[in-house]
Each structure stands twice: as C-alpha cells, then as structure tokens.
Motif scaffolding. Structure first.
Motif, PDB file in Angstrom:
ATOM      1  N   ASP A   1     -29.752  -8.818 -24.346  1.00 14.35           N
ATOM      2  CA  ASP A   1     -30.143  -8.921 -22.953  1.00 14.35           C
ATOM      3  C   ASP A   1     -30.977  -7.709 -22.580  1.00 14.35           C
ATOM      4  O   ASP A   1     -31.200  -6.822 -23.388  1.00 14.35           O
TER       5      ASP A   1
ATOM      6  N   SER B   1     -30.587 -13.744 -24.834  1.00 21.56           N
ATOM      7  CA  SER B   1     -30.588 -14.661 -25.974  1.00 21.56           C
ATOM      8  C   SER B   1     -29.391 -14.393 -26.875  1.00 21.56           C
ATOM      9  O   SER B   1     -28.816 -13.318 -26.866  1.00 21.56           O
TER      10      SER B   1
ATOM     11  N   THR C   1     -31.716 -18.171 -28.878  1.00 23.28           N
ATOM     12  CA  THR C   1     -31.854 -19.129 -27.788  1.00 23.28           C
ATOM     13  C   THR C   1     -31.184 -18.567 -26.547  1.00 23.28           C
ATOM     14  O   THR C   1     -30.273 -17.746 -26.650  1.00 23.28           O
ATOM     15  N   ASP C   2     -31.629 -19.027 -25.387  1.00 25.73           N
ATOM     16  CA  ASP C   2     -30.982 -18.605 -24.144  1.00 25.73           C
ATOM     17  C   ASP C   2     -29.878 -19.578 -23.735  1.00 25.73           C
ATOM     18  O   ASP C   2     -29.256 -19.421 -22.694  1.00 25.73           O
ATOM     19  N   GLN C   3     -29.616 -20.570 -24.573  1.00 26.41           N
ATOM     20  CA  GLN C   3     -28.580 -21.563 -24.288  1.00 26.41           C
ATOM     21  C   GLN C   3     -27.339 -21.276 -25.143  1.00 26.41           C
ATOM     22  O   GLN C   3     -27.209 -21.752 -26.269  1.00 26.41           O
ATOM     23  N   VAL C   4     -26.419 -20.501 -24.596  1.00 26.93           N
ATOM     24  CA  VAL C   4     -25.223 -20.058 -25.309  1.00 26.93           C
ATOM     25  C   VAL C   4     -24.364 -21.245 -25.734  1.00 26.93           C
ATOM     26  O   VAL C   4     -23.830 -21.277 -26.847  1.00 26.93           O
ATOM     27  N   ASP C   5     -24.235 -22.239 -24.877  1.00 32.77           N
ATOM     28  CA  ASP C   5     -23.406 -23.407 -25.202  1.00 32.77           C
ATOM     29  C   ASP C   5     -23.949 -24.155 -26.424  1.00 32.77           C
ATOM     30  O   ASP C   5     -23.181 -24.601 -27.279  1.00 32.77           O
ATOM     31  N   LYS C   6     -25.272 -24.282 -26.508  1.00 33.85           N
ATOM     32  CA  LYS C   6     -25.861 -24.976 -27.657  1.00 33.85           C
ATOM     33  C   LYS C   6     -25.664 -24.180 -28.941  1.00 33.85           C
ATOM     34  O   LYS C   6     -25.425 -24.741 -30.007  1.00 33.85           O
ATOM     35  N   ALA C   7     -25.748 -22.851 -28.867  1.00 27.77           N
ATOM     36  CA  ALA C   7     -25.505 -22.015 -30.042  1.00 27.77           C
ATOM     37  C   ALA C   7     -24.054 -22.148 -30.496  1.00 27.77           C
ATOM     38  O   ALA C   7     -23.776 -22.279 -31.694  1.00 27.77           O
ATOM     39  N   SER C   8     -23.129 -22.133 -29.539  1.00 23.91           N
ATOM     40  CA  SER C   8     -21.712 -22.293 -29.878  1.00 23.91           C
ATOM     41  C   SER C   8     -21.441 -23.669 -30.486  1.00 23.91           C
ATOM     42  O   SER C   8     -20.687 -23.798 -31.449  1.00 23.91           O
ATOM     43  N   GLN C   9     -22.075 -24.694 -29.938  1.00 22.20           N
ATOM     44  CA  GLN C   9     -21.908 -26.047 -30.477  1.00 22.20           C
ATOM     45  C   GLN C   9     -22.427 -26.126 -31.913  1.00 22.20           C
ATOM     46  O   GLN C   9     -21.798 -26.747 -32.775  1.00 22.20           O
TER      47      GLN C   9
ATOM     48  N   SER D   1     -28.001 -15.393 -31.015  1.00 16.68           N
ATOM     49  CA  SER D   1     -28.287 -15.968 -32.328  1.00 16.68           C
ATOM     50  C   SER D   1     -27.047 -15.783 -33.194  1.00 16.68           C
ATOM     51  O   SER D   1     -26.165 -14.996 -32.865  1.00 16.68           O
TER      52      SER D   1
END
Length: 109
Positions: free
Chosen positions: A68, A23, A40-48, A25
């Motif tokens: 991790d 994850s 979140t486990d969605q790195v791209d969404k966090a970066s966005q 944050s």
C-alpha cells in the motif's frame, strides 16, 4: 540577543494513505510449485485463488505480499493545529497569495 530553543516530544502515526493504491500477491511455497497470484487490488479474488489452489493440490502455505501507500501524520491534534497556524503565519510573511500569483505568471525556460 538570546537564542531560545524548545524541545518537545512529537508523536507520529503511520497509516495507509486513503487515496493510495493497494495490492496483494501470493506465491505457493511447496517445493517446485510455480503457482502465483499476480498483484491485484481485489483481496477476495486473491484469497479465492489460494483456496482453489489448496483444494486442487493440497498446498496450503503461501507467501503473501500486501503493498500500500503509507502516509506519516502527526498523532497529536493540538500539534497539527499549532503547525498549521505557524505555516499560515510564515506563508503570509513570505508574501502569501500575491507571491504565488507572481510565480504562476513566470515562464519556465
């Protein structure tokens, strides 16, 4: 009877567990800004989300936490095989599968 000991250098490697959770944050560090990206486990969404916050506010510095599950493994393949053989030998000496079967049939009270 004599006791003999062998000292050897053993190298270990720390790596991300392939099946473990991951994850990320983030928190904006600009003054009183309270913007956060929840784990979140969605790195791209966090970066966005961080890019969008920067576009909206001009705040460009964040603390980011990546979490991790780590696993420590032997780095040397020969040492891995030597230990596997030693463990198999010990397993057979202690009773092996027959002992496992007896342990499985016992009830826990």
């Amino acid at each position: 009877m004599s006791i003999r000991s062998t000292a050897r250098f053993v190298r270990y490697r720390v790596m991300a567990h392939p099946g473990g959770p991951f994850s990320v944050s983030a928190t904006c560090v600009k003054g009183a800004c309270h913007f956060v990206v929840l784990p979140t486990d969605q790195v791209d969404k966090a970066s966005q989300a961080m890019r969008q916050h920067t576009a909206n506010t001009g705040h460009a510095v964040f603390t980011r936490t990546v979490q991790d599950t780590a696993v420590v493994v032997l780095a040397d393949r020969a040492e891995q095989e030597r230990r596997a053989q030693a463990n198999a030998l010990e397993y057979r000496y202690l009773g092996g599968a027959a002992e496992d079967a007896r342990a499985d049939t016992r009830s826990i009270e």
